[in-house]
Design an enzyme around this catalytic site. Structure first.
Site, PDB file in Angstrom:
ATOM      1  N   ASP A 100       2.971  -6.944   3.372  1.00  0.00           N
ATOM      2  CA  ASP A 100       2.622  -6.088   4.508  1.00  0.00           C
ATOM      3  C   ASP A 100       2.731  -6.798   5.851  1.00  0.00           C
ATOM      4  O   ASP A 100       2.199  -6.325   6.849  1.00  0.00           O
ATOM      5  CB  ASP A 100       1.196  -5.558   4.308  1.00  0.00           C
ATOM      6  CG  ASP A 100       0.895  -4.333   5.147  1.00  0.00           C
ATOM      7  OD1 ASP A 100       1.850  -3.735   5.689  1.00  0.00           O
ATOM      8  OD2 ASP A 100      -0.288  -3.963   5.265  1.00  0.00           O
ATOM      9  N   HIS A 125       0.832  -1.206   0.000  1.00  0.00           N
ATOM     10  CA  HIS A 125       0.000   0.000   0.000  1.00  0.00           C
ATOM     11  C   HIS A 125       0.866   1.255   0.000  1.00  0.00           C
ATOM     12  O   HIS A 125       1.967   1.281   0.562  1.00  0.00           O
ATOM     13  CB  HIS A 125      -1.014   0.005   1.146  1.00  0.00           C
ATOM     14  CG  HIS A 125      -0.459  -0.090   2.529  1.00  0.00           C
ATOM     15  ND1 HIS A 125       0.019   0.994   3.223  1.00  0.00           N
ATOM     16  CD2 HIS A 125      -0.346  -1.151   3.378  1.00  0.00           C
ATOM     17  CE1 HIS A 125       0.403   0.616   4.434  1.00  0.00           C
ATOM     18  NE2 HIS A 125       0.202  -0.684   4.557  1.00  0.00           N
ATOM     19  N   GLU A 165      -4.769   2.423   2.740  1.00  0.00           N
ATOM     20  CA  GLU A 165      -4.948   1.172   3.493  1.00  0.00           C
ATOM     21  C   GLU A 165      -5.094   1.434   4.982  1.00  0.00           C
ATOM     22  O   GLU A 165      -5.921   0.836   5.659  1.00  0.00           O
ATOM     23  CB  GLU A 165      -3.752   0.249   3.226  1.00  0.00           C
ATOM     24  CG  GLU A 165      -3.911  -1.163   3.782  1.00  0.00           C
ATOM     25  CD  GLU A 165      -3.392  -1.334   5.205  1.00  0.00           C
ATOM     26  OE1 GLU A 165      -3.625  -2.398   5.799  1.00  0.00           O
ATOM     27  OE2 GLU A 165      -2.755  -0.397   5.722  1.00  0.00           O
ATOM     28  N   GLU A 166      -4.284   2.360   5.498  1.00  0.00           N
ATOM     29  CA  GLU A 166      -4.242   2.576   6.935  1.00  0.00           C
ATOM     30  C   GLU A 166      -5.475   3.293   7.472  1.00  0.00           C
ATOM     31  O   GLU A 166      -5.812   3.159   8.645  1.00  0.00           O
ATOM     32  CB  GLU A 166      -2.983   3.378   7.308  1.00  0.00           C
ATOM     33  CG  GLU A 166      -1.664   2.713   6.928  1.00  0.00           C
ATOM     34  CD  GLU A 166      -1.338   1.503   7.783  1.00  0.00           C
ATOM     35  OE1 GLU A 166      -2.205   1.068   8.565  1.00  0.00           O
ATOM     36  OE2 GLU A 166      -0.210   0.983   7.662  1.00  0.00           O
ATOM     37  N   ASP A 220       0.239   4.310   1.285  1.00  0.00           N
ATOM     38  CA  ASP A 220       0.161   5.260   2.398  1.00  0.00           C
ATOM     39  C   ASP A 220       0.883   4.761   3.640  1.00  0.00           C
ATOM     40  O   ASP A 220       1.213   3.582   3.767  1.00  0.00           O
ATOM     41  CB  ASP A 220      -1.299   5.569   2.742  1.00  0.00           C
ATOM     42  CG  ASP A 220      -2.081   4.326   3.159  1.00  0.00           C
ATOM     43  OD1 ASP A 220      -1.881   3.259   2.568  1.00  0.00           O
ATOM     44  OD2 ASP A 220      -2.908   4.436   4.092  1.00  0.00           O
ATOM     45  N   ASP A 242       6.141   0.274   7.362  1.00  0.00           N
ATOM     46  CA  ASP A 242       4.798  -0.268   7.118  1.00  0.00           C
ATOM     47  C   ASP A 242       4.096   0.705   6.166  1.00  0.00           C
ATOM     48  O   ASP A 242       3.621   1.739   6.593  1.00  0.00           O
ATOM     49  CB  ASP A 242       4.057  -0.391   8.440  1.00  0.00           C
ATOM     50  CG  ASP A 242       2.594  -0.758   8.288  1.00  0.00           C
ATOM     51  OD1 ASP A 242       2.183  -1.207   7.197  1.00  0.00           O
ATOM     52  OD2 ASP A 242       1.840  -0.564   9.263  1.00  0.00           O
ATOM     53  N   HIS A 288       2.862   2.083  13.468  1.00  0.00           N
ATOM     54  CA  HIS A 288       1.798   3.027  13.826  1.00  0.00           C
ATOM     55  C   HIS A 288       2.190   3.933  14.989  1.00  0.00           C
ATOM     56  O   HIS A 288       1.329   4.588  15.565  1.00  0.00           O
ATOM     57  CB  HIS A 288       0.467   2.325  14.143  1.00  0.00           C
ATOM     58  CG  HIS A 288      -0.115   1.580  12.992  1.00  0.00           C
ATOM     59  ND1 HIS A 288      -1.410   1.115  12.980  1.00  0.00           N
ATOM     60  CD2 HIS A 288       0.399   1.221  11.795  1.00  0.00           C
ATOM     61  CE1 HIS A 288      -1.658   0.486  11.845  1.00  0.00           C
ATOM     62  NE2 HIS A 288      -0.562   0.543  11.106  1.00  0.00           N
TER      63      HIS A 288
END
Length: 485
Positions: A169, A76, A145-146, A78, A115, A457
């Site tokens: 991922d 992904h 995605e996030e 983002d 990530d 994150h």
């Protein structure tokens, strides 16, 4: 940053350096997308940008491998935008600043974006190589995605030609993922009533900071503190005793990140100021004892602040505090079928105060639909009791494990032949996009692999350099072993 592009494998790290230099938080991937499109077209690769913004890039097979099954490498575009409170950084305009710390690459006070930037970099490095052996290739780079899996939701049937999908991922070297949790967002809204603030009261702000935070799926079982819940616990224990009147409560920034910071502003009668300071000091001592291992940097700060024009009406405030304090959070149930894997969880991710309401954003995850539905029912009942409204949105399916997967067997055998040990076949308590892809591509064989990434994150995010090399070696060997159609 110059040293990053000298790491092994150089083509991957050179791409990761470019990715870090171009801001790409969720919802702002276009600059990075355009950079990739321009590069791919210059190399003569076929590029498609679909109606939601996903990129599909195609590359012909290496000589002699034209008969192999088509593989799509998926990542992904983002990244999660999280930073320390004292870090000045605009994720929409400022580059990520990676640096090397021993065998790890970290960022400077922000999320790193490993990530899924490492996975994206690996796919682009393969597209750019004339030496890597592979059959016909597609690369799928999804948006958002996030923040909601908008790209995966929007991908239409017929866009991909591949027989096999390799998702990049995952975040633990030595583990092969063949399934993941599904999830749904929950937004609880509680209406507020206000009253004029008492002019003789004193005004304070109580802040909780220094928590590790992290991924609300991968890290949810680690027992880390949730700043929103810890703040609610203090209010539930002492608001009535102190005559405390809230003017605002806010915490967290993303529903899929364990909240690291939260704060509330309030008034108390002047005669309660000393007791307030005592209670805050006592509560900090309690939390530091309880969370000494999980949260060694936890800190409570009490400071004077400007007097508000209004505070919450007593009944509304009591309802809000009870709602926050009683809301489930963390691991709800561990899996009976897969040892050590969380089955169902809930993250109370964001609290925000508005003019007429307080909203609470949660992310529910579960490996099974009934587990997700059970937590939804719990939040519905809790909201009904509080007179609040709850709305569920963005539901995405889990990825059901397929123990007969041919590509999983190839990855497993390849790993064992290279590293002379068996990898772990796993199901991850996080929302990989594979479950959504299965809706339009039910017969596509899927697997997920990746290097070791710690604390995704959150600003402590880091990726292990050695495992990036191991992941790269495995990926290239798997591509060479893809069978003929």
């Amino acid at each position: 940053m110059g040293a990053i592009n000298q790491l092994f494998p150089q083509p991957l790290w050179q791409w990761f350096e470019q990715i870090c230099a171009i801001p790409h938080p969720s919802g702002h991937e276009q600059a990075l997308s355009l950079h990739i499109q321009s590069w791919a077209k210059q190399r003569g690769l076929a590029v498609i940008e679909d109606h939601v913004g996903n990129l599909i890039i195609r590359k012909p097979a290496s000589a002699g491998m034209e008969d192999r099954k088509i593989v799509v490498l998926q990542a992904h575009l983002d990244m999660v935008p999280q930073k320390n409170a004292d870090k000045v950084h605009d994720f929409v305009t400022d580059a990520i600043q990676p640096w090397i710390d021993g065998d790890w690459v970290k960022a400077t006070g922000t999320t790193l974006g490993a990530d899924n930037g490492i996975g994206m970099a690996s796919a682009l490095a393969i597209l750019g190589s004339d030496e890597i052996k592979h059959g016909p290739l597609e690369v799928l780079l999804t948006i958002d995605e996030e923040a909601g899996m908008t790209g995966a939701f929007g991908l239409q049937a017929g866009m991909l030609e591949a027989d096999i999908l390799i998702n990049t991922d995952s975040e633990q070297e030595g583990e092969i993922y063949m399934g993941c949790a599904g999830g749904v967002d929950a937004q609880i809204s509680l209406a507020l009533q206000w009253q004029a603030a008492n002019a003789t009261d004193l005004t304070f702000t109580l802040a909780i900071a220094g928590l590790k935070g992290g991924h609300s799926g991968v890290n949810i079982h680690l027992g880390r503190g949730n700043a929103n819940k810890l703040l609610a616990r203090f209010l539930a224990g002492h608001a009535a005793e102190l005559g405390l009147a809230l003017s605002a409560i806010n915490g967290g920034s993303l529903r899929n990140a364990i909240p690291r910071e939260a704060q509330c502003s309030f008034t108390v009668p002047a005669g309660m100021a000393d007791l307030l300071q005592q209670r805050v000091a006592q509560y900090q001592a309690i939390l530091q004892a309880e969370l000494a291992t999980a949260e060694p940097a936890l800190k409570l700060t009490l400071s004077s602040s400007a007097a508000p024009a209004q505070t919450m009406q007593a009944t509304a405030q009591a309802t809000l505090i009870n709602l926050l304090n009683s809301c489930p959070n963390g691991v709800i149930r561990m899996s009976d079928e897969i040892t050590g894997v969380t089955e169902s969880s809930l993250n109370v991710g964001v609290i925000s105060t508005h003019e007429d309401s307080v909203t609470i954003l949660c992310l529910i995850r579960s490996l099974i639909d009934s587990g997700r539905a059970n937590i939804e029912s719990t939040l519905q009942s809790l909201s009904d009791l509080a007179g609040a409204q709850v709305a569920f949105s963005g539901c995405y399916p889990g990825w059901k494990p397929d123990t007969s997967s041919a590509v999983m067997a190839i990855v497993n055998d390849t790993y064992e032949s290279i590293y002379h040990k068996k990898p772990e076949i796993m199901v991850i308590h996080a929302g990989l996009e594979c479950g959504l892809f299965k809706q339009h591509y039910p017969n596509m064989d899927m697997v997920s692999i990746g290097p070791t990434i710690r604390y995704p994150h959150g600003p402590d995010e880091m990726v292990n350099i050695t495992t990036v090399g191991q992941y790269w070696t495995l990926l290239l060997a798997v591509l060479e072993r893809i069978p003929a159609k």
